[in-house]
Write an enzyme that holds these catalytic residues in place. Structure first.
Site, PDB file in Angstrom:
ATOM      1  N   ASP A 418       0.860  -1.178   0.000  1.00  0.00           N
ATOM      2  CA  ASP A 418       0.000   0.000   0.000  1.00  0.00           C
ATOM      3  C   ASP A 418       0.904   1.238   0.000  1.00  0.00           C
ATOM      4  O   ASP A 418       2.101   1.134   0.276  1.00  0.00           O
ATOM      5  CB  ASP A 418      -0.895  -0.033   1.240  1.00  0.00           C
ATOM      6  CG  ASP A 418      -1.810   1.181   1.313  1.00  0.00           C
ATOM      7  OD1 ASP A 418      -2.324   1.597   0.270  1.00  0.00           O
ATOM      8  OD2 ASP A 418      -1.991   1.712   2.421  1.00  0.00           O
ATOM      9  N   THR A 420      -0.256   4.891   1.219  1.00  0.00           N
ATOM     10  CA  THR A 420      -0.498   5.763   2.351  1.00  0.00           C
ATOM     11  C   THR A 420      -0.367   4.995   3.659  1.00  0.00           C
ATOM     12  O   THR A 420      -1.069   4.011   3.894  1.00  0.00           O
ATOM     13  CB  THR A 420      -1.900   6.387   2.256  1.00  0.00           C
ATOM     14  OG1 THR A 420      -2.034   7.048   1.008  1.00  0.00           O
ATOM     15  CG2 THR A 420      -2.133   7.360   3.385  1.00  0.00           C
ATOM     16  N   GLY A 765      -5.103   3.676  -3.726  1.00  0.00           N
ATOM     17  CA  GLY A 765      -6.351   4.284  -4.180  1.00  0.00           C
ATOM     18  C   GLY A 765      -6.170   5.712  -4.647  1.00  0.00           C
ATOM     19  O   GLY A 765      -7.131   6.342  -5.088  1.00  0.00           O
ATOM     20  N   LYS A 852      -7.220  -5.114  -4.935  1.00  0.00           N
ATOM     21  CA  LYS A 852      -5.931  -5.465  -4.348  1.00  0.00           C
ATOM     22  C   LYS A 852      -5.845  -6.962  -4.087  1.00  0.00           C
ATOM     23  O   LYS A 852      -4.837  -7.609  -4.385  1.00  0.00           O
ATOM     24  CB  LYS A 852      -5.725  -4.693  -3.038  1.00  0.00           C
ATOM     25  CG  LYS A 852      -5.521  -3.190  -3.209  1.00  0.00           C
ATOM     26  CD  LYS A 852      -5.275  -2.530  -1.854  1.00  0.00           C
ATOM     27  CE  LYS A 852      -5.031  -1.036  -2.015  1.00  0.00           C
ATOM     28  NZ  LYS A 852      -4.748  -0.362  -0.720  1.00  0.00           N
ATOM     29  N   ASP A 874      -1.301  -0.995   6.101  1.00  0.00           N
ATOM     30  CA  ASP A 874      -1.518  -0.498   7.465  1.00  0.00           C
ATOM     31  C   ASP A 874      -2.967  -0.174   7.766  1.00  0.00           C
ATOM     32  O   ASP A 874      -3.299   0.151   8.901  1.00  0.00           O
ATOM     33  CB  ASP A 874      -0.685   0.766   7.698  1.00  0.00           C
ATOM     34  CG  ASP A 874      -1.269   1.973   6.977  1.00  0.00           C
ATOM     35  OD1 ASP A 874      -1.372   3.041   7.588  1.00  0.00           O
ATOM     36  OD2 ASP A 874      -1.629   1.834   5.793  1.00  0.00           O
ATOM     37  N   ASP A 878      -6.575  -2.684   3.518  1.00  0.00           N
ATOM     38  CA  ASP A 878      -5.511  -3.602   3.087  1.00  0.00           C
ATOM     39  C   ASP A 878      -5.700  -5.017   3.639  1.00  0.00           C
ATOM     40  O   ASP A 878      -4.918  -5.906   3.317  1.00  0.00           O
ATOM     41  CB  ASP A 878      -4.135  -3.080   3.553  1.00  0.00           C
ATOM     42  CG  ASP A 878      -3.844  -1.696   3.031  1.00  0.00           C
ATOM     43  OD1 ASP A 878      -4.119  -1.453   1.837  1.00  0.00           O
ATOM     44  OD2 ASP A 878      -3.345  -0.852   3.797  1.00  0.00           O
TER      45      ASP A 878
END
Length: 1141
Positions: A418, A420, A765, A852, A874, A878
């Protein structure tokens, strides 16, 4: 199925009796008839109850039908509801042994040994003592049961503690009763104190704060660390005495709720008493959350297995490591060799007499070829690896949640990350605001502040009555009345944009403990002066006017504290250091903090109002909140309708992503270009717009919105359709850009992983431009790599054209959007995946959580089978990706612990990943590979010796070693040295990190392969033959001497082979060698029935044993010495180089 409670229940536990009760205040409560007493429940015992068994046959209407709940009337529940208990136990007293045995004998190894042990009960098949087969099997099962029982007992005590927590029940007869959570039922009205766990899914009826709000912590439910604001149902919160509601028999209050569902972000319900009011997710508290402020009164709507927490708690899929699969394959080869050897021995013996009995006996004699200790050693090794990881001070607070796959960390070929919070810190810093003609950064804060001061002219202090200074404030504030007459200047645009950012959000200021004392003192003095009297409290939660302790508990929030403090006192009491902000998004906090820095501060917010302060003049501006439309992943925007109490204007503010806002705002020629420019700088953009509404427009909108919210079927769609009628032709105010800082040492970590042969993909995203910028700045895409960006496509022809163009690019990194990827996969899945798995890096932007997970599944399907897929993230979005991957790694970050709790491994920083993979993953894989092959070698060598012994003695199906010797061989004599291989390592951790290329070799699987397996088979055949034939050439006529010489040589050979395998000695390894040797020497003295003491003390025994051992081991030592000198492995060279340096 109903869960069994873990506490004993009395027959009268559910009745509100008098021993420890106390009346509500005031005591004017209507009593009800005795037939409405709460129903009794049968007694239960830990782990199992009659009701839990009968619940299997219960009607499942409570799962599928909406429920009508009469508040505080258990006796009127029309259908059966599950008991409100938490049960995380896997077993009970009846199912423990059957389930544990079933789980163990599902595996081929254990089932194989069970069949072998059972044959020893048949006299014709018996080849030794029963304990030689049943002893090791019983030991394995005993250890497993002990571990399972220990874990389940711990779970039982945790469940018992939760189910025994006491709560205050409000009875229909006007009394209170302390009851455990396991006795709560649907329709009960309960009081939950501050910092107390919510025991069931409940509707919020009242709070201790007069605004009807409270905060809850949801980190144990959704992993998010921010507090959530919850609102009491206005109908019930407005009651001064809640007992009127629960004791009213003529007009019983009712809650209509939807059937139980999985979604924790949605709830549809209606509360009815004298009128109907809609209930949403803001009016409910889910089980497992914690009340953070004040105390609340709630009505139970879902219990036990119907609660959101239980329904969302599912067992994660069992992950099987690649090493385990490879070992299972080798075990099948050993089984085939076992069958073949038995058949060959029978053929050589001849099919005379009861040949089938001889076949079975040969099968039993060679059964040690598949060692039962293999699975035990590997499982214990995994536990040791997990302990090493969690004790590593270089990666503090790392947690291993799945201890069955540590070796998988050494086989990673693809890393899906990921952006962010993973590659970045999720720490938002305001960088830029663009208003179409001018742009401001943090360096221009003084200029923005001056424009605010000029526009907001000085007025009288805010404590002056509104009607006295309303006109002056109205003239000072930026108004939209001239927006269609003259073109707005920069001096007008800037204050309007800042004001919009300060109002359009869901941020609440929180005041720390030290402010509490001042506020309480102020509240007391204010009350004494009768200038701002505190409203009389509601009796249901026992608040007393003038009692300082009845004020909201600290930390105070803008939703609670400011209701009891005068606005003029507030400006004197609060300092900037006292205030922190709570919000669901760090972006919003960054924007509100920036408005505070430029001079416009949010000082108060509750459910109905908001207050801003102009820092330069300490002037307060009040706004009434009419409607709030929170941000969702579907709408990608949030809105608020406020009434300016100074001008009485109604304004609709909207803030969201550029992709959705472009069609909402008025035509302009700069929005798309500026958003792209900011994205290229790596900034996250938000577009802000507003719209003025007349009173008639708002009233008509409010009626339609209320009608939509009262719907219980398809409510969200209807509500969104109503809101969209306002989202047209809005005035564009500004575009903001915030920066998400990179995690510490991200660039170095990504470079190490790339050099280790791991291909890193980023799934995010965010917008394409932002994702591209972060990929470049983090060095995910190297400087020497070309970049190919997939164009937006809609047809099959466009997809084929893009694929052909991409095919011409060599060694190029791919950047693609989630929508384009989905279209390409629908037409050319195999072609696309075969191309992109060769890319050095891939960036998928605008990617949903489901996409994902789909990318992970595609990589596992089309990627190399020799390597594994790792996913790291995180946030809650996810979790699906982490659970789908072969190895899931979660980062504890600002978004909470949801990803960390769902992952196999939890770390605090992305940079920890390099050590986790290159050091611990590499060591775990190489250690388990060596350990498993050595355990197989230990079984093979004794099987070879048994085969030679039988062939020499006319193919007799007689065991070479009897009784304790066979059991001791796999346990006390060799167990400790062999298991000490889990401490071995070929290079130091510093060298493994300095030369990540060492990790790349693991992807080839050379540490455990058919080549290494057959090499160990050859070694076993050679050493078994050397020991047996050497002993037969040197032994005396007495048979017992053969046993003494061969078994002693076998033990010494195994100890020497362990020493030959070890690359780095550890003190515990030396201790294990000495301990095993001491145990064997002691057994030579004790086991006189197996050995001849006189022969053991002779030199004939000593020199023959040494000679046989030398013949079996010396050639292997010579070969290894030659190999190290002529062709040393790369790690040997690096160790020597590091030593010289």
């Amino acid at each position: 199925m109903e869960y069994a409670p873990l506490v004993n229940e009395d027959d009268e536990a559910n009745e509100c009796l008098s021993s420890d009760e106390f009346e509500l205040k005031p005591p004017n409560i209507i009593s009800i008839n005795n037939e409405s007493k709460l129903r009794n429940k049968p007694k239960t015992k830990m782990g199992i109850s009659c009701s839990s068994i009968l619940s299997i046959c219960r009607n499942k209407a409570h799962k599928t039908q909406p429920r009508n709940i009469m508040i505080s009337r258990r006796d009127l529940n029309s259908i059966w509801y599950p008991k409100n208990v938490i049960r995380n136990q896997k077993y009970n007293i009846l199912t423990f042994i059957p389930l544990v045995l079933f789980e163990q004998f599902r595996f081929f190894l254990n089932l194989y040994f069970l069949v072998m042990a059972c044959t020893q009960f048949i006299p014709m098949f018996r080849v030794g003592y029963l304990y030689t087969y049943w002893g090791p099997l019983a030991f394995v099962l005993f250890v497993t049961m002990l571990r399972e029982a220990y874990d389940d007992i711990k779970r039982a005590y945790r469940d018992k503690e939760l189910n025994s927590q006491m709560y205050t029940l409000l009875c229909t007869n006007g009394r209170r009763k302390k009851v455990p959570s396991s006795q709560l039922q649907v329709s009960d009205v309960i009081i939950i104190q501050k910092n107390q766990r919510v025991p069931a899914d409940v509707v919020l009826l009242q709070t201790s704060d007069k605004s009807g709000t409270c905060f809850i912590r949801t980190d144990q439910l959704d992993g998010e660390t921010d507090w959530k604001l919850r609102i009491a149902a206005p109908m019930t919160h407005s009651l001064e005495d809640l007992s009127v509601l629960i004791s009213e028999t003529s007009a019983t209050a009712k809650i209509h709720a939807e059937p139980p569902s999985l979604s924790i972000h949605e709830f549809n319900g209606v509360i009815s008493w004298k009128q109907d009011e809609p209930l949403t997710v803001e009016n409910v508290l889910w089980s497992g959350t914690v009340v953070a402020t004040g105390e609340v009164v709630c009505c139970v709507v879902y219990t036990g297995s119907d609660t959101r927490m239980v329904m969302n708690t599912s067992k994660p899929r069992s992950k099987v490591g690649l090493l385990d699969i490879e070992i299972n394959t080798l075990t099948k080869l050993l089984f085939a060799a076992l069958v073949l050897l038995s058949v060959v021995m029978l053929i050589l013996k001849g099919f005379r007499g009861p040949w089938y009995r001889y076949l079975v006996r040969f099968f039993l004699l060679f059964s040690y070829m598949i060692p039962i200790s293999l699975r035990v050693n590997l499982d214990m090794g995994k536990t040791v690896y997990a302990w090493f990881i969690q004790r590593d001070k270089s990666i503090p607070e790392t947690v291993v949640r799945t201890s069955t796959i540590p070796e998988e960390l050494g086989r990673i070929g693809y890393l899906l990350s990921d952006k962010t919070g993973t590659l970045t810190q999720n720490l938002m810093i305001f960088k830029r605001i663009h208003l179409g003609t001018v742009s401001y950064t943090n360096e221009n804060q003084a200029e923005v502040s001056n424009l605010l001061k000029q526009q907001f002219k000085t007025t009288t202090i805010a404590t002056t009555p509104i009607h006295d200074n309303q006109q002056s404030i109205a003239s000072a504030l930026p108004s939209g009345k001239t927006r269609n007459v003259v073109k707005k200047t920069e001096a007008t645009k800037v204050p309007e944009a800042v004001k919009a950012l300060a109002l359009c959000h869901n941020v609440t200021p929180v005041f720390e403990e030290k402010t509490s004392t001042s506020l309480d003192t102020s509240a007391r003095s204010t009350e004494e002066k009768n200038t701002n009297p505190i409203t009389a409290p509601r009796t249901s939660i026992t608040r007393r006017s003038g009692d300082i302790s009845s004020l909201p508990d600290t930390p105070l929030t803008g939703a609670t504290s400011l209701n009891t403090t005068d606005a003029s006192d507030l400006t004197q009491l609060l300092s900037p250091t006292d205030v922190t902000y709570q919000a669901s998004s760090p972006d919003e906090i960054a924007l509100v903090e920036w408005t505070e820095q430029v001079g416009l501060t949010l000082v108060h917010r509750d459910l109905q109002s908001m207050t801003l302060q102009l820092n330069s003049t300490q002037q307060l501006f009040h706004y009434q909140i009419l409607q709030m439309f929170p941000f969702t992943s579907e709408t990608k925007r949030m809105g608020i309708i406020i009434r300016d109490e100074q001008t009485n204007e109604i304004i609709f503010y909207l803030k969201g992503a550029d992709v959705v806002m472009q069609s909402i705002v008025q035509y302009n020629d700069w929005l798309q270009e500026e958003c792209s420019n900011m994205a290229r700088e790596g900034l996250r953009t938000l577009v802000v717009a507003k719209k003025h509404l007349t009173s008639e427009q708002y009233q008509e909108f409010e009626q339609r919105l209320m009608k939509a919210r009262l719907q219980t079927i398809d409510r969200n769609r209807r509500v969104n359709e109503v809101i969209e009628t306002l989202e047209r032709d809005m005035e564009l105010l500004c575009v903001t850009g915030v920066e998400d800082k990179l995690q510490e040492n991200v660039r170095q970590t990504l470079e190490i992983l790339r050099n280790a042969g791991i291909k890193v993909w980023m799934l995010t995203g965010d917008k394409l431009e932002t994702a591209t910028c972060i990929a470049k700045s983090s060095k995910l895409i190297g400087r020497d790599h070309d970049i190919y960006t997939f164009k937006q496509i809609t047809t099959r022809e466009d997809c084929l054209q893009e694929l052909n163009m991409f095919r011409r690019k060599t060694d190029a990194c791919l950047i693609i959007t989630g929508d384009t990827l989905q279209i390409c996969l629908s037409f050319y899945e195999r072609d696309l995946m075969e191309l992109i798995i060769q890319c050095p890096a891939v960036v998928v932007c605008r990617c949903s959580p489901t996409q994902k997970a789909n990318v992970v599944d595609l990589l596992k399907k089309y990627g190399s089978k020799r390597v594994r897929v790792c996913a790291i993230g995180d946030g809650g979005n996810d979790v699906s990706m982490i659970q789908s991957a072969d190895v899931g790694v979660g980062i504890v970050g600002k978004e909470g612990k949801q990803a960390s709790l769902a992952a196999d491994f939890s770390i605090n920083q992305f940079s920890y990943l390099s050590r986790l993979l290159l050091v611990h993953g590499r060591n775990s894989y190489k250690r388990s590979a060596a350990l498993s092959q050595f355990v197989m070698h230990r079984g093979l060598i004794i099987s070879v010796m048994q085969a030679i012994f039988s062939s020499i003695f006319y193919f007799a199906s007689i065991s070479l070693y009897q009784g304790f010797l066979l059991v001791g061989y796999g346990t006390v004599y060799t167990m400790f040295p062999v298991f000490s291989l889990v401490l071995d390592k070929d290079v130091r951790s510093e060298i493994a990190l300095l030369y990540p290329e060492l990790y790349k070799e693991l992807s080839k699987g050379r540490s455990l392969s058919f080549k290494t397996f057959f090499l160990w088979v050859f070694i076993s055949i050679y050493q078994g033959g050397a020991i047996m034939y050497g002993s037969f050439l040197l032994f005396d006529d007495d048979f017992i001497h053969v046993v003494s010489i061969t078994f002693t040589s076998l033990i010494l050979t195994e100890l020497l082979m362990v020493a030959l395998t070890i690359r780095t000695w550890h003190p515990l390894m030396i201790l294990a060698q000495l301990l095993s040797l001491a145990c064997y020497v002691l057994s030579l003295i004790v086991l006189k029935s197996h050995f001849d003491p006189e022969f053991l003390q002779s030199w004939d025994f000593i020199w023959r044993v040494l000679l046989v051992t030398l013949i079996s081991c010396l050639p292997l030592y010579v070969l290894k010495f030659v190999q190290v000198k002529c062709k040393p492995p790369i790690q040997q060279k690096l160790m020597q180089y590091a030593t010289l340096k």
